[in-house]
Design an enzyme around this catalytic site. Structure first.
Site, PDB file in Angstrom:
ATOM      1  CE  LYS A  98       9.985   2.883 -27.577  1.00  0.00           C
ATOM      2  NZ  LYS A  98      10.809   2.720 -28.777  1.00  0.00           N
ATOM      3  CG  ASP A 132      13.647   0.257 -27.991  1.00  0.00           C
ATOM      4  OD1 ASP A 132      14.776  -0.188 -28.234  1.00  0.00           O
ATOM      5  OD2 ASP A 132      12.970   0.911 -28.818  1.00  0.00           O
ATOM      6  NE  ARG A 182      19.686   0.195 -28.077  1.00  0.00           N
ATOM      7  CZ  ARG A 182      18.417   0.107 -28.500  1.00  0.00           C
ATOM      8  NH1 ARG A 182      17.444   0.747 -27.870  1.00  0.00           N
ATOM      9  NH2 ARG A 182      18.116  -0.628 -29.541  1.00  0.00           N
ATOM     10  CE  LYS A 185      24.753  11.085 -21.493  1.00  0.00           C
ATOM     11  NZ  LYS A 185      25.083  12.493 -21.754  1.00  0.00           N
ATOM     12  N   GLY A 186      18.720   7.557 -20.745  1.00  0.00           N
ATOM     13  CA  GLY A 186      17.303   7.473 -20.336  1.00  0.00           C
ATOM     14  C   GLY A 186      16.523   8.648 -20.885  1.00  0.00           C
ATOM     15  CB  THR A 224      25.745   8.386 -25.850  1.00  0.00           C
ATOM     16  OG1 THR A 224      25.757   9.747 -25.424  1.00  0.00           O
ATOM     17  CG2 THR A 224      27.175   7.986 -26.184  1.00  0.00           C
ATOM     18  CG  HIS A 225      23.086  11.436 -30.146  1.00  0.00           C
ATOM     19  ND1 HIS A 225      21.894  11.321 -29.470  1.00  0.00           N
ATOM     20  CD2 HIS A 225      22.975  10.657 -31.239  1.00  0.00           C
ATOM     21  CE1 HIS A 225      21.102  10.512 -30.132  1.00  0.00           C
ATOM     22  NE2 HIS A 225      21.727  10.092 -31.197  1.00  0.00           N
ATOM     23  NE  ARG A 287      15.254  10.970 -29.314  1.00  0.00           N
ATOM     24  CZ  ARG A 287      14.592   9.926 -28.762  1.00  0.00           C
ATOM     25  NH1 ARG A 287      13.783   9.200 -29.481  1.00  0.00           N
ATOM     26  NH2 ARG A 287      14.753   9.606 -27.499  1.00  0.00           N
TER      27      ARG A 287
HETATM   28  C1  LIG Z   1      20.470   4.147 -30.391  1.00  0.00           C
HETATM   29  C2  LIG Z   1      19.710   4.715 -29.230  1.00  0.00           C
HETATM   30  C3  LIG Z   1      18.736   3.956 -28.610  1.00  0.00           C
HETATM   31  C4  LIG Z   1      18.050   4.454 -27.501  1.00  0.00           C
HETATM   32  N1  LIG Z   1      17.148   3.657 -26.842  1.00  0.00           N
HETATM   33  C5  LIG Z   1      16.569   4.114 -25.702  1.00  0.00           C
HETATM   34  C6  LIG Z   1      15.725   3.282 -24.911  1.00  0.00           C
HETATM   35  O1  LIG Z   1      15.471   2.108 -25.227  1.00  0.00           O
HETATM   36  N2  LIG Z   1      15.179   3.815 -23.789  1.00  0.00           N
HETATM   37  C7  LIG Z   1      15.436   5.108 -23.374  1.00  0.00           C
HETATM   38  O2  LIG Z   1      14.944   5.525 -22.332  1.00  0.00           O
HETATM   39  N3  LIG Z   1      16.220   5.912 -24.124  1.00  0.00           N
HETATM   40  C8  LIG Z   1      16.791   5.469 -25.254  1.00  0.00           C
HETATM   41  N4  LIG Z   1      17.609   6.302 -25.983  1.00  0.00           N
HETATM   42  C9  LIG Z   1      17.666   7.750 -25.652  1.00  0.00           C
HETATM   43  C10 LIG Z   1      18.682   8.054 -24.562  1.00  0.00           C
HETATM   44  O3  LIG Z   1      18.216   7.551 -23.332  1.00  0.00           O
HETATM   45  C11 LIG Z   1      18.917   9.575 -24.422  1.00  0.00           C
HETATM   46  O4  LIG Z   1      17.702  10.177 -24.057  1.00  0.00           O
HETATM   47  C12 LIG Z   1      19.417  10.231 -25.670  1.00  0.00           C
HETATM   48  O5  LIG Z   1      20.350   9.451 -26.346  1.00  0.00           O
HETATM   49  C13 LIG Z   1      20.067  11.593 -25.308  1.00  0.00           C
HETATM   50  O6  LIG Z   1      21.196  11.398 -24.521  1.00  0.00           O
HETATM   51  P1  LIG Z   1      22.673  11.474 -25.122  1.00  0.00           P
HETATM   52  O7  LIG Z   1      23.486  10.507 -24.355  1.00  0.00           O
HETATM   53  O8  LIG Z   1      22.617  11.208 -26.583  1.00  0.00           O
HETATM   54  O9  LIG Z   1      23.211  12.926 -24.893  1.00  0.00           O
HETATM   55  P2  LIG Z   1      22.665  14.174 -24.047  1.00  0.00           P
HETATM   56  O10 LIG Z   1      22.968  13.979 -22.612  1.00  0.00           O
HETATM   57  O11 LIG Z   1      21.241  14.470 -24.442  1.00  0.00           O
HETATM   58  O12 LIG Z   1      23.550  15.315 -24.650  1.00  0.00           O
HETATM   59  C14 LIG Z   1      24.924  15.436 -24.285  1.00  0.00           C
HETATM   60  C15 LIG Z   1      25.662  16.245 -25.323  1.00  0.00           C
HETATM   61  O13 LIG Z   1      25.714  15.495 -26.545  1.00  0.00           O
HETATM   62  C16 LIG Z   1      25.631  16.372 -27.650  1.00  0.00           C
HETATM   63  N5  LIG Z   1      24.467  16.032 -28.482  1.00  0.00           N
HETATM   64  C17 LIG Z   1      23.365  15.387 -28.076  1.00  0.00           C
HETATM   65  N6  LIG Z   1      22.526  15.211 -29.117  1.00  0.00           N
HETATM   66  C18 LIG Z   1      23.114  15.782 -30.172  1.00  0.00           C
HETATM   67  C19 LIG Z   1      22.758  15.947 -31.528  1.00  0.00           C
HETATM   68  N7  LIG Z   1      21.618  15.466 -32.009  1.00  0.00           N
HETATM   69  N8  LIG Z   1      23.615  16.588 -32.340  1.00  0.00           N
HETATM   70  C20 LIG Z   1      24.778  17.084 -31.860  1.00  0.00           C
HETATM   71  N9  LIG Z   1      25.174  16.960 -30.590  1.00  0.00           N
HETATM   72  C21 LIG Z   1      24.355  16.336 -29.758  1.00  0.00           C
HETATM   73  C22 LIG Z   1      25.524  17.779 -27.103  1.00  0.00           C
HETATM   74  O14 LIG Z   1      26.823  18.321 -26.988  1.00  0.00           O
HETATM   75  C23 LIG Z   1      24.964  17.538 -25.720  1.00  0.00           C
HETATM   76  O15 LIG Z   1      25.278  18.567 -24.822  1.00  0.00           O
HETATM   77  C24 LIG Z   1      18.324   5.791 -27.054  1.00  0.00           C
HETATM   78  C25 LIG Z   1      19.320   6.547 -27.680  1.00  0.00           C
HETATM   79  C26 LIG Z   1      20.028   6.040 -28.727  1.00  0.00           C
HETATM   80  C27 LIG Z   1      21.104   6.858 -29.347  1.00  0.00           C
END
Ligand SMILES: Cc1cc2nc3c(=O)[nH]c(=O)nc-3n(C[C@H](O)[C@H](O)[C@H](O)COP(=O)(O)OP(=O)(O)OC[C@H]3O[C@@H](n4cnc5c(N)ncnc54)[C@H](O)[C@@H]3O)c2cc1C
Length: 305
Positions: A98, A132, A182, A185-186, A224-225, A287
């Site tokens: 960062k 990041d 990478r 979503k943010g 993303t998850h 988180r």
């Molecule tokens: C590898 C990585 C690096 C990242 N780096 C950055 C960065 O540099 N800057 C930044 O601003 N953000 C970063 N993020 C965070 C990212 O911006 C999101 O805030 C975060 O990933 C949550 O969004 P999502 O797309 O995972 O799903 P969300 O929109 O939060 O969730 C959508 C759906 O996914 C499912 N879900 C989500 N989490 C889980 C879980 N733990 N277990 C089971 N189901 C779940 C659920 O069904 C949920 O309704 C990073 C994320 C990852 C994975």
């Protein structure tokens, strides 16, 4: 209610007193659950285990918004030592950093000097360093630094956030540099003036950016998850005939472990973002803002320890 909880955790993520308390105690509550260890040597074993299961990693020394030059230099030395360990231990790992932890908020010369030392080491050892993306007020400066470094170093990548209105244009402007990007979503609390307030719009923009990045021929990490985004990416890659070595999925350590392994079994590249260090509080609060159910990690740990 969901928005209130999210805002509360994002507000708490910036609380210095709680951060200091968490640093002093509590590392063991989250170790092995959302962080690999409180230092890098103690995290190596977990990374090796992930690698053995076919999961690549990117490691992150936790800590951000550093406001002393001394701390920024210590962070730099730690990043260099980590890259050397990645190389020595032959880990299948990138490193994530960062800019605020390397002095972005203190001075441009400082962050450039620190990042140059890190990238010199990374280039020597062939380890990719990903910048990041932090909150919006730092986005412009971060991208500007990325573009500058990318002229001289191959081993550098960065992150774009789908919730920002500006990102589509940023992706176009970066594309001539052929970056490894990478897409996320943010994770920060941003005002409506700069970011989509509705999740539905963020999701739509995320899909649009994945397609834009694929069509531009960039190596894309879809971090993303969200099952919906994962299925969308798989379908899009098939439709546009994007080979599996042109993109990868990324998830955070401790989240969706089963899904991570399933993606590997299906022939996709999967990279796990593995944080380590004592400064875990802000990361954990973000988180919780995303998914309050993540508190179960800490609660289980609290009961066990
Ligand atoms: C590898 C990585 C690096 C990242 N780096 C950055 C960065 O540099 N800057 C930044 O601003 N953000 C970063 N993020 C965070 C990212 O911006 C999101 O805030 C975060 O990933 C949550 O969004 P999502 O797309 O995972 O799903 P969300 O929109 O939060 O969730 C959508 C759906 O996914 C499912 N879900 C989500 N989490 C889980 C879980 N733990 N277990 C089971 N189901 C779940 C659920 O069904 C949920 O309704 C990073 C994320 C990852 C994975």
């Amino acid at each position: 209610m969901e928005t209130v909880t999210k805002n509360l955790f994002l507000f708490l993520s910036k609380n210095n007193w709680l951060n200091e308390m968490a640093k002093k105690r509590g590392g063991n509550i989250v170790t092995g659950k959302i962080i690999a260890g409180t230092d890098f040597p103690s995290s190596v074993q977990i990374i090796k285990e992930l690698n053995t299961r076919g999961l690549a990693t990117t490691v992150d020394h936790l800590g951000e918004f550093v406001n002393s030059e001394k701390t920024a230099v210590e962070r730099t030395e730690e990043a260099i030592a980590t890259i050397e360990t990645i190389s020595r231990e032959r880990l299948d790992s990138h490193m994530s950093v960062k800019m605020t932890s390397l002095g972005l908020d203190i001075g441009r010369d400082l962050v450039i000097s620190n990042m140059t030392s890190i990238l010199d080491t990374a280039e020597k050892h062939g380890v990719m360093v990903t910048i990041d993306m932090e909150d919006e007020p730092r986005c412009e400066k971060t991208l500007e630094l990325f573009k500058q470094f990318k002229q001289s170093y191959n081993c550098i990548s960065t992150v774009l956030q789908a919730y920002l209105y500006r990102t589509e244009q940023d992706l176009k402007e970066l594309s001539s540099l052929k970056p490894f990007l990478r897409l996320v979503k943010g994770a920060y609390k941003e005002p409506q003036t700069v970011a989509y307030p509705d999740k539905k719009d963020v999701d739509e923009n995320y899909k649009k950016l994945i397609e834009q990045s694929f069509r531009l021929g960039l190596y894309t990490a879809i971090a993303t998850h969200d099952d919906h985004m994962i299925e969308y990416t798989k379908g899009l890659a098939a439709r546009l005939q994007i080979p599996n070595n042109q993109f990868e999925f990324q998830m955070l350590y401790g989240m969706r472990n089963k899904t991570q392994l399933e993606l590997v079994e299906q022939g996709y590249k999967m990279r796990v973002y593995v944080p380590y260090g004592r400064d875990w509080y802000g990361y954990f609060m973000r988180r919780l803002a995303e998914r309050p159910a993540n508190i179960s990690f800490a609660f289980k740990g609290f009961v066990k320890n």
